[in-house]
Design a protein around this motif. Sequence first.
Motif, short mmCIF file in Angstrom:
data_model
loop_
_atom_site.label_atom_id
_atom_site.label_comp_id
_atom_site.label_asym_id
_atom_site.label_seq_id
_atom_site.Cartn_x
_atom_site.Cartn_y
_atom_site.Cartn_z
N ALA B 224 1.13 -1.38 3.24
CA ALA B 224 2.95 -1.82 2.58
C ALA B 224 3.73 -0.51 3.91
CB ALA B 224 2.83 -1.58 1.46
N LEU B 225 3.47 0.74 3.58
CA LEU B 225 4.46 2.06 3.66
C LEU B 225 4.57 1.75 5.83
CD1 LEU B 225 2.99 4.89 1.91
CD2 LEU B 225 5.79 3.87 2.46
N GLN B 226 3.00 1.09 6.45
CA GLN B 226 3.77 1.03 7.87
C GLN B 226 4.07 -0.33 8.08
OE1 GLN B 226 -1.01 0.51 8.39
NE2 GLN B 226 -1.17 2.84 8.82
N LEU B 227 3.88 -1.05 7.36
CA LEU B 227 4.75 -2.35 7.99
C LEU B 227 6.70 -2.04 7.43
CD1 LEU B 227 2.90 -5.31 6.25
CD2 LEU B 227 3.41 -5.10 8.73
N GLY B 228 7.23 -1.18 6.94
CA GLY B 228 7.92 -1.03 6.08
C GLY B 228 8.83 -1.02 4.68
N VAL B 229 7.65 -1.08 4.06
CA VAL B 229 7.76 -2.06 2.89
C VAL B 229 8.45 -0.86 2.19
CG1 VAL B 229 6.94 -2.47 0.60
CG2 VAL B 229 6.58 -3.67 2.50
N PRO B 230 9.70 -0.75 1.53
CA PRO B 230 10.02 0.25 0.04
C PRO B 230 9.04 0.35 -1.09
CG PRO B 230 11.38 -1.54 0.63
CD PRO B 230 10.65 -1.63 1.58
N VAL B 231 7.95 0.68 -0.83
CA VAL B 231 7.11 0.61 -2.24
C VAL B 231 7.57 1.34 -3.28
CG1 VAL B 231 4.74 1.91 -2.67
CG2 VAL B 231 5.01 0.52 -0.84
N GLN B 232 8.68 2.60 -3.23
CA GLN B 232 9.15 3.81 -4.23
C GLN B 232 10.11 2.78 -4.67
OE1 GLN B 232 10.00 7.58 -2.95
NE2 GLN B 232 7.71 7.99 -2.82
#
Lengths: 314, 353
Positions: B224-232
């Motif tokens: 998710a992070l690699q895909l640019g999803v703003p997890v936080q």
Amino acid sequence: MRKLALAALVAAAIWVPQGLAFASSTIIMVTHSPPSDTYWVSVIKGLEQAGKDLDLSVQYRGVENNLNDPNQQRRNLEAAIAAKPDGIIVSDPTPSSLNATIKKASDAGIPVILVNQGGDQVANVGALAFVGDDPGTQGQMGAAQFNSFGSRKALIITAPPGALPFLDARTNGFKKAFKGTSTLAEIPLSDFNNANRIKSITESELQKDGSIDAVFSIGGCCITAMMQVRSDLGERARNIHWGTIDMTASAIRSLKSGELDFALDAQQYAQGYYPVVMLDLYVRQAIRPAEARLITGPVVITPSNVNHIEATGR
Amino acid sequence: MEASSQQGCNEKAGAKSGLSILARPESTALVGTVVVFSFFAFFTGHAGFLTLPMTRNYLEVGAEIGIIAAPVTLLLVAGEFDLSVGANVALSQSILGYLMVYGGWPVADAFLAAILIASVVGAVNGILVVKTKLPSFIITLAMLFILRGIAQGGLRMLVGTTTIDGVRDHASEDRLSFLFASSIGPFSVSLVWWLVVTMLGAWVLEKTAFGNWIFATGGDRRAALQLGVPVQVVKVTLYIAVAVSTVFVAALDIFAINQSDANAATGREFEVVTAAVIGGALLTGGYGSPIGSFLGALLFGMVEQGFFFTPLPDVWFMTFLGVVLLLAVLVNNYTRLKALKPRRSGDIGRTLP
């Protein structure tokens, strides 16, 4: 899946006859207390015994896990009305929340007896009568006992003020009638079933104040813990008088051994029993209680008269 | 777990066979709910279970759980827990009751104030979880105690007791009290809120980019992070949404019973999660459905109300509830496994846990 279906069928076979028996049944008690509460276990026993003795079907419905959940009590009351019983016995700890629904029952022609709480609400909700006790009187009677021992400084084991109205009434009744001064050992409501916490809080209070010569447990919650405090204290315990509201197996044991000076017995078994008798008389003979309030207690139990209670096994 | 597995599976499987419709998480919950309803209707219908007031009652219980269960489901899908919801209901009740009865505030102002405070609580929960990386179970458990204590201590300090009576009476003149106090036909207005919140949750999760982010966050965090999803951002937003939902439940509660209570909603946190799990959500994240949670909460309500009409003594309620919940989850699980059994070699990769 097939096994589940089979299990359901078996359950059905057992259930259906009982369900039909319930359909012809009659008196439902709806209260604000979980059925496992030590005080209410005795009320429920009285209720069930009355049902047996009078050959009526009786049912107890309390709330799950909180001594104060008027929302669930209201829903249970509505369910009770929908079940069209011959009579409803209901406690009324929060009149502003419950009176409207209780009135629905009496308006629907179902005779209602108030139990345990709501002694001044009989006329407001159209009930036949109130059966219960008065928490203020309980506190006063406790104070009177300690007065007779000549106690000067009392420690009351109770909940923080404001947590439960009826405990406040007991504490205030005590303070009003006690001739000496008093302090509180405050037990958070969430620790009411935790004898160890109750014990340690009480012991710290006793540690803090060496002049305490009377310890009073506000209810059945704290008796076992209080008696443990007494035995931990050793020599000093002899110079202190010990008393409690409510009667439990632990209180009986301690009264018999003379370690507990007195217990105030609300005789709440009668709060389960009398309402069923009243409703039965009303349904069969249209007999209405002439007095609006039937008070079941408390009576003072001391080491000298405890044997009679012990023999009943309640 | 593959981030978009749930959606991908649903779309493709739906076309293949009738049974595959059960692959959607909410469909399996439907089976459990129908079984429980039929059970009570058959065995206790004659005693009053099927009457309108009782239907209203179990819908009320369902709404109390379900309004929170919808956002909690999204949070579960994103892989986090919130144990502070019950305490948050109690705190919100205390705030609303105090501001309306003692502060003389109108319903709207008190409600907005409560929403604001809840948002702060939610944000604190979320930020602590994403910044410390500690298990959300622990952080929100601490928050449970903190909030419950503030509700009890605050009310006692301000008004001397832990309950405030007569809240509804006090606000009866207010134009906006119909939002929480009225009836829609024979049912409580809470049903409308419950449906709206559920639909909103389902729409966000299934139809929006944010929903994809939620799945991604709970599926494979690194991907998710690699895909640019703003997890936080996703997690903090969801914590705020959950906290805000508790204010709605608090408002509905105090209008239903005319009282604010700092001890209210004890144990609600577990009822909410149970509803979500009955509804098909996985505690490990990445899978769940607000509509399923709706059914889970409905099932909870029916069990609570239905028990009243059984001939069982009250002391057995907990056991009864436990057995029914266990059966419901077993039935769900069984149906799900049946529905998801791979029928062609190409399906294997899509089998859900």
